[in-house]
Design a protein around this motif. Structure first.
Motif, PDB file in Angstrom:
ATOM      1  N   UNK A 176       0.840  -1.202   0.000  1.00 43.50           N
ATOM      2  CA  UNK A 176       0.000   0.000   0.000  1.00 43.50           C
ATOM      3  C   UNK A 176       0.877   1.256   0.000  1.00 43.50           C
ATOM      4  N   UNK A 177       1.850   1.308   0.897  1.00 40.64           N
ATOM      5  CA  UNK A 177       2.724   2.486   0.999  1.00 40.64           C
ATOM      6  C   UNK A 177       3.519   2.704  -0.285  1.00 40.64           C
ATOM      7  N   UNK A 178       4.092   1.635  -0.813  1.00 36.80           N
ATOM      8  CA  UNK A 178       4.933   1.770  -2.010  1.00 36.80           C
ATOM      9  C   UNK A 178       4.110   2.074  -3.261  1.00 36.80           C
ATOM     10  N   UNK A 179       2.916   1.498  -3.363  1.00 34.24           N
ATOM     11  CA  UNK A 179       2.040   1.800  -4.508  1.00 34.24           C
ATOM     12  C   UNK A 179       1.615   3.260  -4.471  1.00 34.24           C
ATOM     13  N   UNK A 180       1.283   3.757  -3.283  1.00 31.68           N
ATOM     14  CA  UNK A 180       0.893   5.168  -3.145  1.00 31.68           C
ATOM     15  C   UNK A 180       2.065   6.094  -3.433  1.00 31.68           C
ATOM     16  N   UNK A 181       3.277   5.678  -3.035  1.00 32.51           N
ATOM     17  CA  UNK A 181       4.471   6.467  -3.357  1.00 32.51           C
ATOM     18  C   UNK A 181       4.686   6.507  -4.871  1.00 32.51           C
ATOM     19  N   UNK A 182       4.429   5.377  -5.528  1.00 33.09           N
ATOM     20  CA  UNK A 182       4.575   5.312  -6.985  1.00 33.09           C
ATOM     21  C   UNK A 182       3.566   6.245  -7.660  1.00 33.09           C
ATOM     22  N   UNK A 183       2.302   6.187  -7.203  1.00 34.42           N
ATOM     23  CA  UNK A 183       1.251   7.041  -7.785  1.00 34.42           C
ATOM     24  C   UNK A 183       1.595   8.514  -7.589  1.00 34.42           C
ATOM     25  N   UNK A 184       1.961   8.871  -6.360  1.00 30.97           N
ATOM     26  CA  UNK A 184       2.300  10.264  -6.046  1.00 30.97           C
ATOM     27  C   UNK A 184       3.504  10.733  -6.849  1.00 30.97           C
ATOM     28  N   UNK A 185       4.546   9.906  -6.906  1.00 27.19           N
ATOM     29  CA  UNK A 185       5.753  10.272  -7.641  1.00 27.19           C
ATOM     30  C   UNK A 185       5.494  10.466  -9.122  1.00 27.19           C
ATOM     31  N   UNK A 186       4.687   9.580  -9.711  1.00 34.61           N
ATOM     32  CA  UNK A 186       4.377   9.677 -11.145  1.00 34.61           C
ATOM     33  C   UNK A 186       3.580  10.940 -11.440  1.00 34.61           C
ATOM     34  N   UNK A 187       2.596  11.247 -10.595  1.00 32.25           N
ATOM     35  CA  UNK A 187       1.757  12.442 -10.792  1.00 32.25           C
ATOM     36  C   UNK A 187       2.600  13.718 -10.664  1.00 32.25           C
ATOM     37  N   UNK A 188       3.557  13.706  -9.717  1.00 29.36           N
ATOM     38  CA  UNK A 188       4.415  14.876  -9.499  1.00 29.36           C
ATOM     39  C   UNK A 188       5.646  14.872 -10.412  1.00 29.36           C
ATOM     40  N   UNK A 189       5.669  13.898 -11.332  1.00 31.19           N
ATOM     41  CA  UNK A 189       6.786  13.774 -12.291  1.00 31.19           C
ATOM     42  C   UNK A 189       8.126  13.577 -11.593  1.00 31.19           C
ATOM     43  N   UNK A 190       8.120  12.780 -10.534  1.00 29.31           N
ATOM     44  CA  UNK A 190       9.336  12.448  -9.789  1.00 29.31           C
ATOM     45  C   UNK A 190       9.548  10.940  -9.834  1.00 29.31           C
ATOM     46  N   UNK A 191      10.796  10.532  -9.779  1.00 27.71           N
ATOM     47  CA  UNK A 191      11.092   9.103  -9.746  1.00 27.71           C
ATOM     48  C   UNK A 191      10.775   8.573  -8.352  1.00 27.71           C
ATOM     49  N   UNK A 192       9.841   7.626  -8.252  1.00 28.62           N
ATOM     50  CA  UNK A 192       9.476   7.125  -6.921  1.00 28.62           C
ATOM     51  C   UNK A 192      10.618   6.363  -6.269  1.00 28.62           C
ATOM     52  N   UNK A 193      10.785   6.567  -4.981  1.00 29.67           N
ATOM     53  CA  UNK A 193      11.806   5.856  -4.224  1.00 29.67           C
ATOM     54  C   UNK A 193      11.130   4.936  -3.211  1.00 29.67           C
TER      55      UNK A 193
END
Length: 295
Positions: free
Chosen positions: A105-122
């Motif tokens: 859940x945490x990592x999927x949400x980080x991926x979604x947030x990072x993609x929307x903000x045009x950042x590479x998710x960590x």
């Protein structure tokens, strides 16, 4: 005397005819303005549906939570881990309970947030790597394998490989479609909301100027809002059915998510239409009060 009465009667009849004709023309224009008002309000409803529905990342996240996506993802990642362990001669039981719902859940949400903000998710895989190291070491110890530097290095390499596999499977493919849609319709949604507003103000002003009894002008404006609200509900339901039809025939949790997301997003259009009905109700109360005061 008779001619005078006849002339007065003819003049009165002509005046009434002109007044009736003028009112008919005024009502026709008022109905036309009502139709234009309905179109403007409907465009605003569509803009609100796009901005607060289809382009709402929170709705995407909530739709994921409403499905069994995370449970399915945990099961899939655990299966990958078991296969990797099997290929390395390690029992599948070492993979049980290593990957948790919380991690995914945490990592999927980080991926979604990072993609929307045009950042590479960590992804912070420290917890995962610790659990993996403990699980593998415990299994090998139970098998009578003596811990040494070579074993520790092997466990470390296997743990890093498993963590990389985990990270490569976290990305949520729908986000790329979401971003494409956002790129095309973000500004469209904004324009659909903002552009009709000055036209609505002009329509309302024209109706108030046109009618000596101001409540009549407000009433015609209310007709437009009411018509737009009805059309807003109908079009939202039709678009919902049309969009969900795209996912029909597909099976699995991804299809379930798409249907849930579309349903939740299009509900925003219905909510905005309900707000329109509330505005219409207020207009009815205002016109009733103004009419009563005028009488």
């Amino acid at each position: 005397m008779s001619n005078s009465k006849s002339h007065h009667s003819s003049h009165s009849h002509s005046h009434k005819h002109r007044h009736k004709s003028r009112n008919k023309y005024k009502n026709l224009i008022s109905y036309f303005i009502s139709v234009f008002t309905a179109i403007c309000v409907l465009l605003i409803f569509w803009g609100v549906t796009i901005k607060t529905g289809l382009l709402n990342a929170d709705i995407m996240r909530n739709s994921l939570n409403s499905t069994v996506y995370y449970e399915e993802k945990v099961a899939s990642l655990t299966d990958n881990l078991k296969k990797m362990f099997a290929d390395s001669g390690i029992g599948e039981e070492a993979a049980e309970g290593v990957i948790t719902d919380r991690m995914v859940v945490l990592d999927t949400n980080d991926y979604i947030k990072g993609t929307i903000e045009n950042k590479t998710p960590e992804y912070d895989t420290a917890e995962l790597e610790t659990a993996l190291t403990e699980g593998i070491t415990e299994y090998l110890t139970d098998q009578g394998v003596t811990a040494d530097d070579a074993l520790n290095e092997y466990v470390s390499l296997l743990t890093k490989k498993a963590a990389e596999d985990y990270k490569s499977n976290i990305p949520f493919p729908f986000v790329s479609y979401y971003m494409d849609f956002a790129g095309k319709y973000q500004d469209v949604g904004k324009m659909l909301i903002l552009i009709p507003i000055p036209f609505l103000l002009i329509c309302l002003a024209a109706l108030l100027v046109m009618h000596r009894m101001k409540y009549r002008g407000i009433r015609y404006f209310g007709y437009g809002v009411c018509a737009a609200s009805i059309l807003g509900v109908i079009t939202s339901l039709l678009m919902k059915k049309s969009f969900i039809g795209i996912a029909d025939g597909a099976e699995g949790v991804y299809s379930e998510f798409i249907k849930t997301y579309i349903s939740n997003a299009m509900r925003q259009g219905i909510y905005s239409a309900l707000a329109g009905f509330m505005i219409f109700g207020i207009i009815i109360i205002v016109t009733y009060y103004c009419r009563k005061k005028a009488i």
